[in-house]
Structure formats: C-alpha cells, structure tokens
Enzyme design. Structure first.
Site, short mmCIF file in Angstrom:
data_model
loop_
_atom_site.label_atom_id
_atom_site.label_comp_id
_atom_site.label_asym_id
_atom_site.label_seq_id
_atom_site.Cartn_x
_atom_site.Cartn_y
_atom_site.Cartn_z
N LYS A 53 0.83 -1.20 0.00
CA LYS A 53 0.00 0.00 0.00
C LYS A 53 0.87 1.26 0.00
O LYS A 53 0.59 2.23 -0.73
CB LYS A 53 -0.93 -0.01 1.22
CG LYS A 53 -1.97 -1.12 1.16
CD LYS A 53 -2.73 -1.22 2.46
CE LYS A 53 -3.67 -2.41 2.47
NZ LYS A 53 -4.40 -2.55 3.74
N ALA A 69 -0.65 0.59 6.04
CA ALA A 69 -0.93 -0.27 7.19
C ALA A 69 -1.88 -1.38 6.78
O ALA A 69 -2.63 -1.25 5.82
CB ALA A 69 -1.53 0.54 8.34
N ASP A 70 -1.83 -2.48 7.53
CA ASP A 70 -2.74 -3.59 7.29
C ASP A 70 -2.97 -4.33 8.60
O ASP A 70 -2.09 -4.35 9.47
CB ASP A 70 -2.17 -4.55 6.24
CG ASP A 70 -3.26 -5.47 5.70
OD1 ASP A 70 -4.07 -5.00 4.89
OD2 ASP A 70 -3.31 -6.64 6.12
N THR A 71 -4.15 -4.95 8.72
CA THR A 71 -4.51 -5.66 9.95
C THR A 71 -5.16 -7.00 9.61
O THR A 71 -5.94 -7.10 8.66
CB THR A 71 -5.50 -4.81 10.78
OG1 THR A 71 -4.87 -3.57 11.11
CG2 THR A 71 -5.91 -5.52 12.06
N GLY A 106 0.36 -4.37 10.74
CA GLY A 106 1.66 -4.01 10.17
C GLY A 106 1.65 -2.58 9.69
O GLY A 106 0.60 -2.05 9.31
#
Length: 195
Positions: A53, A69-71, A106
């Site tokens: 991203k 960011a990622d979850t 992250g």
C-alpha cells in the site's frame, strides 16, 4: 523543512487516529491486490501488505513520506479477513466469542524521494466475552463489522463484545501508534507534537 505526509489507506479509522493527533496529511486509497504467500507468518503478511500500500502511494506522490498499514485477525492459525456478507460476519463472530484470538497490524513508511522503506508489526491478544448468535446478528445489523478484519471494531459498539486485551489497543484498532512513531522517527519525523 516539513515533509509532505501521505496515508495510503482506505480505513477511516486510521485517518481519524492521525487527524486526532493534529497531523496534516493527504489520504490516498490504494488500489492493490492484497495477495500474499499463504505460508508466510501473520506478522510478515501484514508488513508486506502495508508495504504494498505504501509503495502504491509513493508511486503517486514522489515527494512524500508515505504510510501504509494492514490488519489481520488470527484464530486457530486461521486468518479472518473482512467479512463478505452479513452471514459471514455472524459466522466469524461466533468463532471468536468466548475465546482468545490475535490481532496483527503491520505498518510501512516509505520515503518516496529516496526509496527507503521501514516496516514493522505488532500483535495483541483479544479475548471476547461469550455471547449468543442473536447478539452477534444484532451487532452485524449495526453495519459496523462489515469493513473490519474479524468482523468487529474494538473502538465502537464492538467494545461490548470484548472481555480483555493483552497488548497494544491501537494494534487492534488497526494502527499501532507507538510503532508508527518509532518508524517515522527514523526519518526524523515523529507523531509527538513539537514544543
């Protein structure tokens, strides 16, 4: 000189968190295929998706410092993403009720000028209260779970489903602020206000 800051994320929660800190930044909603190797551990998955991203954003804003960011939610070594339907959201919630799971978030920061990248992740254990399928259906009817990994929002009505957490609250929300601040400091930028 102040750096141009960009958040490459489609998450209104991440945007609200950063705005709440008084930061000035632009938002780009990345159009990336969130594909990863199923053999990767969850921490690597969220770091790599966050990096994808941020790279997407950096390609579009070549003078910016870009945050991605990622979850993910993991239960029994299985990843629960965002539900694709209300029925799937209810199913996810019933899998999580009365037990613990782990949320991984992250973060990636990329300097589009130099190409330098810094990434990291945090993991937090969340224990949900026991609840009925009727309660899960009632929660899903609020609409809140539909764009969230694991089908709940700890910072919203979903907080009523939570028994406890062990770790960083902001990781569960989707943007570990302490981690982000540390990564930004390596670029001589921080979230802490100047005095």
């Amino acid at each position: 000189m102040k750096r141009e800051l960009v958040l490459a994320s489609g998450s209104p929660r991440r945007e609200a968190l950063l705005r709440g800190l008084g930061l000035q930044f632009d938002v780009l909603r990345p159009q990336v295929d969130e594909v990863y190797d199923a053999q990767w551990p969850p921490g690597k998955i969220v770091r790599e998706l966050a990096r994808m991203k941020a790279r997407w954003g950096a390609a579009r804003r070549p003078r910016a410092l870009v945050i991605g960011a990622d979850t993910l939610v993991v239960v029994d070594r299985r990843i629960l993403g965002k539900p694709s339907s209300p029925d799937e959201a209810v199913h996810m919630l019933m899998e999580l009720q009365g037990r613990a799971h782990t949320v991984y978030s992250g973060v990636a920061v990329i300097d589009a000028v130099t190409g330098r990248e810094e990434t990291g992740f945090r993991a937090t254990e969340v224990r949900m209260r026991p609840f009925s399928q009727d309660r899960a259906k009632a929660y899903v009817k609020t609409g809140e779970p539909m764009d969230k990994a694991g089908a709940y929002a700890i910072q919203g009505v979903g907080a009523l489903l939570i028994d406890s957490i062990s770790g960083d609250f902001w990781t569960v929300v989707g943007l570990p602020l302490g981690l982000l601040d540390g990564l930004l400091q390596t670029f001589d930028v921080g979230l802490f206000p100047d005095f």
